[in-house]
Motif scaffolding. Structure first.
Motif, PDB file in Angstrom:
ATOM      1  N   ASP A  91      13.800 -18.513   8.965  1.00 46.23           N
ATOM      2  CA  ASP A  91      14.686 -19.657   8.752  1.00 46.23           C
ATOM      3  C   ASP A  91      13.929 -20.873   8.220  1.00 46.23           C
ATOM      4  O   ASP A  91      14.412 -21.600   7.352  1.00 46.23           O
ATOM      5  N   ILE A  92      12.722 -21.083   8.737  1.00 45.83           N
ATOM      6  CA  ILE A  92      11.911 -22.203   8.236  1.00 45.83           C
ATOM      7  C   ILE A  92      11.522 -21.958   6.780  1.00 45.83           C
ATOM      8  O   ILE A  92      11.578 -22.863   5.937  1.00 45.83           O
ATOM      9  N   ALA A  93      11.133 -20.721   6.459  1.00 46.92           N
ATOM     10  CA  ALA A  93      10.757 -20.390   5.081  1.00 46.92           C
ATOM     11  C   ALA A  93      11.946 -20.565   4.138  1.00 46.92           C
ATOM     12  O   ALA A  93      11.791 -21.063   3.008  1.00 46.92           O
ATOM     13  N   LYS A  94      13.137 -20.157   4.572  1.00 47.79           N
ATOM     14  CA  LYS A  94      14.327 -20.325   3.735  1.00 47.79           C
ATOM     15  C   LYS A  94      14.628 -21.802   3.501  1.00 47.79           C
ATOM     16  O   LYS A  94      15.006 -22.199   2.383  1.00 47.79           O
ATOM     17  N   ALA A  95      14.462 -22.600   4.545  1.00 47.36           N
ATOM     18  CA  ALA A  95      14.715 -24.038   4.398  1.00 47.36           C
ATOM     19  C   ALA A  95      13.734 -24.666   3.420  1.00 47.36           C
ATOM     20  O   ALA A  95      14.105 -25.508   2.591  1.00 47.36           O
ATOM     21  N   ILE A  96      12.463 -24.252   3.493  1.00 42.44           N
ATOM     22  CA  ILE A  96      11.444 -24.774   2.569  1.00 42.44           C
ATOM     23  C   ILE A  96      11.747 -24.338   1.141  1.00 42.44           C
ATOM     24  O   ILE A  96      11.699 -25.140   0.197  1.00 42.44           O
ATOM     25  N   ALA A  97      12.061 -23.045   0.974  1.00 39.57           N
ATOM     26  CA  ALA A  97      12.347 -22.527  -0.369  1.00 39.57           C
ATOM     27  C   ALA A  97      13.551 -23.237  -0.980  1.00 39.57           C
ATOM     28  O   ALA A  97      13.569 -23.536  -2.181  1.00 39.57           O
ATOM     29  N   ASP A  98      14.553 -23.516  -0.145  1.00 36.27           N
ATOM     30  CA  ASP A  98      15.742 -24.204  -0.642  1.00 36.27           C
ATOM     31  C   ASP A  98      15.401 -25.624  -1.115  1.00 36.27           C
ATOM     32  O   ASP A  98      15.879 -26.087  -2.156  1.00 36.27           O
ATOM     33  N   LYS A  99      14.563 -26.302  -0.344  1.00 35.25           N
ATOM     34  CA  LYS A  99      14.166 -27.664  -0.716  1.00 35.25           C
ATOM     35  C   LYS A  99      13.347 -27.686  -2.003  1.00 35.25           C
ATOM     36  O   LYS A  99      13.435 -28.622  -2.801  1.00 35.25           O
ATOM     37  N   LEU A 100      12.538 -26.653  -2.201  1.00 30.19           N
ATOM     38  CA  LEU A 100      11.642 -26.619  -3.365  1.00 30.19           C
ATOM     39  C   LEU A 100      12.269 -25.931  -4.571  1.00 30.19           C
ATOM     40  O   LEU A 100      11.653 -25.867  -5.631  1.00 30.19           O
ATOM     41  N   GLY A 101      13.473 -25.390  -4.398  1.00 23.31           N
ATOM     42  CA  GLY A 101      14.160 -24.769  -5.520  1.00 23.31           C
ATOM     43  C   GLY A 101      13.712 -23.361  -5.838  1.00 23.31           C
ATOM     44  O   GLY A 101      13.856 -22.910  -6.975  1.00 23.31           O
ATOM     45  N   TYR A 102      13.186 -22.635  -4.836  1.00 27.52           N
ATOM     46  CA  TYR A 102      12.758 -21.259  -5.043  1.00 27.52           C
ATOM     47  C   TYR A 102      13.795 -20.291  -4.485  1.00 27.52           C
ATOM     48  O   TYR A 102      14.537 -20.623  -3.557  1.00 27.52           O
ATOM     49  N   GLU A 103      13.792 -19.079  -5.021  1.00 24.38           N
ATOM     50  CA  GLU A 103      14.563 -17.980  -4.432  1.00 24.38           C
ATOM     51  C   GLU A 103      13.592 -17.156  -3.591  1.00 24.38           C
ATOM     52  O   GLU A 103      12.602 -16.630  -4.115  1.00 24.38           O
ATOM     53  N   LEU A 104      13.866 -17.069  -2.301  1.00 23.73           N
ATOM     54  CA  LEU A 104      12.937 -16.422  -1.370  1.00 23.73           C
ATOM     55  C   LEU A 104      13.149 -14.917  -1.331  1.00 23.73           C
ATOM     56  O   LEU A 104      14.265 -14.429  -1.168  1.00 23.73           O
ATOM     57  N   GLN A 105      12.040 -14.184  -1.473  1.00 19.79           N
ATOM     58  CA  GLN A 105      12.038 -12.729  -1.307  1.00 19.79           C
ATOM     59  C   GLN A 105      11.056 -12.397  -0.196  1.00 19.79           C
ATOM     60  O   GLN A 105       9.940 -12.919  -0.172  1.00 19.79           O
TER      61      GLN A 105
END
Length: 477
Positions: A56-70
């Motif tokens: 969940d923390i990684a998803k929140a970071i990726a969302d803020k930075l504009g990345y699609e998380l895999q």
């Protein structure tokens, strides 16, 4: 040639797509070991995706930075190697910062601080590290708990890949205690009332564990992640995520009692575990087919009169039979992206490793079958002017296969059982799914017994089909 093309197509089924579509968000790959609830585990009851506090923390970071998380799951002790070979862009897996790890990777700021604990049977009371002196201690391989355990005098340290393995070792009496992080200890002791845990006192040779995000050396993502973590901290979003997942631990219930086995806990995981049968059978089929075709080619090299082909086949067999299969699997999976710049999927890497290894053994078996065919049939075919290729395919090979059918069945059975090795690189086969259920339920034995029965049934079906085929071949003589 057509058979080789079919094998290649089947192998490509494993690979999937290795690149994102044009115009889409840039993909960033996270490595994690999903057997450490509540930080990371697989939602085996629902979507089958990796979930947890770190996720969940990684998803929140990726969302803020504009990345699609895999997210890529693998064993904990493989995470650093995955970073160094470029398989993943960063690692979040309750990983603590150590001086040794700093030499290989870069770290973000600490995003969570945990405490180490001692887990043991409830009838023991290990409250400090000094009380573990001379005891058998379990730790997770590659974790900072290894360093803590190393400071205990005269202790016998047992390093294991997964937390569920350590829990089972305690319950079976093979180790006296294990050192794990507090949230994991809480979940395991809640689900296993025969176990207990105590916090290691501060200053007792142990410091609180600060978890950070790991990156390859020189990664530009470090500063970006640090800024995003500060924003999550200031907004209170990170605290809400932590609270959500720690509250979920208390929902875990213990076993029914009796023999300390409770197979009812598997009820909600049946669908997830049964899907592993398809992956295991597909992997075994493709590996066996590829191994047979390549092994047949190698056997022809060995009986040819062309010296370079003979030398190549002999050297190939020597290398693949002389090195461990697990080593070959790791080399193909981790080295391919670094050397060939191709992001090979775990299942494709496993299929290649097992197929190439199986071919080395089958080449000798097939060669023996060919040499067992009466030489007079070859001479008769040559006298009739039958081309060598036609003779081998239509006359010699069918008889050779009939002679070596029991050996071929044994190789398929061995592939089926050895397929459990692919779980170490994250392939969702039967064994991997069993370890996921272990991590989710904090129960070490029930899932393993269940998949053991499945493996046994699959082997029985395979051997029964082989007997039917063998009887038909005999009647055709």
């Amino acid at each position: 040639m057509s058979t080789i093309i079919v094998v290649a197509i089947l192998l490509l089924v494993f690979s999937g797509s290795s690149s994102s579509a044009e115009g889409a968000k840039k993909t960033i790959v996270m490595g994690t070991s999903p057997d450490y609830a509540p930080y990371e585990s697989v939602d085996a009851k629902g979507s089958g995706e990796i979930v947890g506090l770190d996720i969940d923390i990684a998803k929140a970071i990726a969302d803020k930075l504009g990345y699609e998380l895999q997210i890529s799951g693998m064993d904990f002790n493989s995470l650093i190697a995955a970073l160094q070979t470029g398989r993943v862009d960063f690692v979040m897996s309750a990983m603590s910062v150590t001086d040794e790890r700093k030499q290989s990777v870069d770290f973000s700021k600490v995003y969570y601080v945990a405490r180490n604990t001692i887990i043991s049977k409830a009838n023991h009371n290990y409250g400090t590290l000094e009380e573990l002196s001379g005891k058998r201690i379990g730790v997770q391989l590659g974790s900072t708990q290894e360093t803590v355990a190393a400071s205990i005098k005269n202790a016998e340290i047992k390093k294991l890949n997964k937390i569920p393995d350590m829990i089972q070792e305690i319950k079976s009496g093979r180790i006296d205690a294990a050192i794990v992080e507090d949230a994991v200890a809480l979940g395991n002791t809640t689900a296993n009332p025969d176990l207990k845990f105590t916090m290691i006192p501060s200053g007792d040779g142990d410091e609180d564990q600060g978890y950070s995000v790991a990156f390859p050396k020189g990664s530009p993502l470090v500063d970006e992640f640090n800024e995003a973590l500060q924003e999550l901290e200031a907004s209170g979003e990170k605290e809400a995520i932590v609270t959500k997942w720690f509250d979920s631990i208390m929902a875990t219930t213990g076993p029914a009692g009796g023999l300390n086995l409770d197979f009812t806990i598997l009820r909600d995981y049946m669908n997830y575990m049964m899907k592993g049968i398809y992956v295991t059978l597909l992997f075994t089929l493709v590996s066996a087919l590829f191994g047979f075709v390549w092994g047949a080619i190698l056997s022809l090299f060995k009986i040819s009169h062309v010296r370079p082909l003979q030398w190549f086949a002999t050297a190939y067999t020597s290398v693949f039979r002389g090195t461990p299969l697990l080593l070959q699997l790791f080399l193909i999976y981790f080295a391919t992206p670094q050397l060939l710049d191709y992001d090979i999927s775990p299942l494709l890497a496993a299929g290649l490793a097992f197929g190439l290894n199986s071919a080395a053994y089958l080449s000798e078996t097939i060669r023996a079958g060919i040499m067992a065919v009466d030489r007079g049939q070859r001479e008769a075919a040559m006298a009739l002017g039958i081309p060598y290729r036609t003779m081998m395919i239509s006359i010699i090979f069918p008889q050779a296969v009939k002679n070596i059918l029991p050996a071929l069945v044994n190789e398929c059975v061995a592939l089926l059982k050895e397929s459990s090795l692919v779980s170490v690189i994250g392939v969702q086969d039967l064994m991997r799914r069993a370890t996921v259920v272990q991590a989710n339920t904090y129960r070490a034995f029930e899932a393993l017994l269940f998949v053991g029965v499945i493996y046994y049934v699959l082997v029985l079906i395979l051997t029964s089909l082989a007997r039917v085929l063998e009887r038909r071949l005999r009647r055709s003589d």
